[in-house]
Design an enzyme around this catalytic site. Structure first.
Site, PDB file in Angstrom:
ATOM      1  N   CYS A 100       0.857  -1.192   0.000  1.00 20.43           N
ATOM      2  CA  CYS A 100       0.000   0.000   0.000  1.00 20.43           C
ATOM      3  C   CYS A 100       0.888   1.235   0.000  1.00 20.43           C
ATOM      4  O   CYS A 100       1.886   1.272   0.729  1.00 20.43           O
ATOM      5  CB  CYS A 100      -0.896  -0.014   1.239  1.00 20.43           C
ATOM      6  SG  CYS A 100      -2.026   1.386   1.332  1.00 20.43           S
ATOM      7  N   HIS A 142      -9.007  -4.122  -1.820  1.00 27.46           N
ATOM      8  CA  HIS A 142      -8.039  -3.296  -1.088  1.00 27.46           C
ATOM      9  C   HIS A 142      -8.418  -1.812  -1.188  1.00 27.46           C
ATOM     10  O   HIS A 142      -8.428  -1.097  -0.172  1.00 27.46           O
ATOM     11  CB  HIS A 142      -6.636  -3.540  -1.663  1.00 27.46           C
ATOM     12  CG  HIS A 142      -5.570  -2.689  -1.065  1.00 27.46           C
ATOM     13  ND1 HIS A 142      -4.562  -3.182  -0.278  1.00 27.46           N
ATOM     14  CD2 HIS A 142      -5.344  -1.340  -1.135  1.00 27.46           C
ATOM     15  CE1 HIS A 142      -3.777  -2.189   0.115  1.00 27.46           C
ATOM     16  NE2 HIS A 142      -4.231  -1.059  -0.403  1.00 27.46           N
ATOM     17  N   GLU A 143      -8.723  -1.355  -2.407  1.00 24.14           N
ATOM     18  CA  GLU A 143      -9.007   0.082  -2.591  1.00 24.14           C
ATOM     19  C   GLU A 143     -10.308   0.478  -1.904  1.00 24.14           C
ATOM     20  O   GLU A 143     -10.389   1.540  -1.276  1.00 24.14           O
ATOM     21  CB  GLU A 143      -9.056   0.436  -4.079  1.00 24.14           C
ATOM     22  CG  GLU A 143      -7.752   0.228  -4.831  1.00 24.14           C
ATOM     23  CD  GLU A 143      -6.553   0.856  -4.156  1.00 24.14           C
ATOM     24  OE1 GLU A 143      -6.691   1.880  -3.460  1.00 24.14           O
ATOM     25  OE2 GLU A 143      -5.451   0.296  -4.308  1.00 24.14           O
ATOM     26  N   HIS A 146     -10.155   1.226   1.728  1.00 20.83           N
ATOM     27  CA  HIS A 146      -9.693   2.567   2.113  1.00 20.83           C
ATOM     28  C   HIS A 146     -10.872   3.515   2.347  1.00 20.83           C
ATOM     29  O   HIS A 146     -10.776   4.447   3.152  1.00 20.83           O
ATOM     30  CB  HIS A 146      -8.805   3.165   1.012  1.00 20.83           C
ATOM     31  CG  HIS A 146      -7.379   2.709   1.050  1.00 20.83           C
ATOM     32  ND1 HIS A 146      -6.529   3.015   2.078  1.00 20.83           N
ATOM     33  CD2 HIS A 146      -6.644   1.993   0.161  1.00 20.83           C
ATOM     34  CE1 HIS A 146      -5.318   2.507   1.824  1.00 20.83           C
ATOM     35  NE2 HIS A 146      -5.366   1.872   0.667  1.00 20.83           N
TER      36      HIS A 146
HETATM   37 NI    NI Z   1      -3.667   0.995  -0.200  1.00 25.15          NI
END
Ligand code: NI
Length: 177
Positions: A100, A142-143, A146
């Site tokens: 990341c 993953h995105e 966030h």
């Molecule tokens: Ni990330």
């Protein structure tokens, strides 16, 4: 546009829920997407979420081009995904290494749903609707994490599989998400 600085883990803005985008095809939204793309490319990232540059909106970008140096790396189309909705397809999980841009130089093994459908809009307000699996599905999860204030270390079940990229993968050029 501009390369923006990326917030690092420890900054409380990375832990907040992001707000949905209400207006599309606006100069402000195009400028945000352009800055995110410039920043991701400059840092050799596979993806970037708006909160990582301090903007609390539900905007993520991602994309991985085929690289002859890494023939096993799966290609992911360049995508802008706004107000996303993820729907896992099946229960199957798959473990894989992640990095990341908010934790430079680190990698950890994270379980993710292997297959999913994702829906949302692009910066013009066009529908995005894809069914994907494997690395593409991993990057999206993953995105979108966030946008809910979740960083990948929060999802590492075995912290022995978490460490510095240069130690874990001395041969490999870094790609961060
Ligand atoms: Ni990330």
């Amino acid at each position: 546009m501009a390369i923006r600085s990326v917030l690092k883990m420890g900054d409380p803005r990375l832990l907040q829920d992001s707000q949905p985008v209400a207006a599309f095809d606006t100069p402000e939204l195009h400028a945000l997407v352009a800055d995110m793309r410039d920043t991701m490319v400059a840092l050799n990232g596979a993806g970037l979420a708006a909160p990582q540059i301090g903007v609390g909106l539900q905007v993520v970008i991602f994309g991985v081009q085929r690289n002859p140096r890494y023939p096993d790396a799966e290609e992911v189309p360049e995508t802008v995904l706004i107000n996303p909705l993820l729907s896992p397809l099946g229960e199957e999980m798959e473990e894989g290494w992640e990095g990341c841009l908010s934790l430079p130089g680190l990698r950890g093994v994270v379980p993710r749903f292997r297959r999913l459908r994702y829906r949302g809009l692009d910066q013009y307000g066009n529908d995005v609707d894809r069914t994907v699996e494997g690395f593409h599905a991993r990057v999206v999860q993953h995105e979108v994490d966030h946008l809910m204030g979740i960083l990948y270390p929060m999802r590492i079940p075995d912290l022995r599989l978490f460490g510095f990229t240069e130690v874990l993968f001395p041969e490999q050029a870094p790609v961060e998400e």
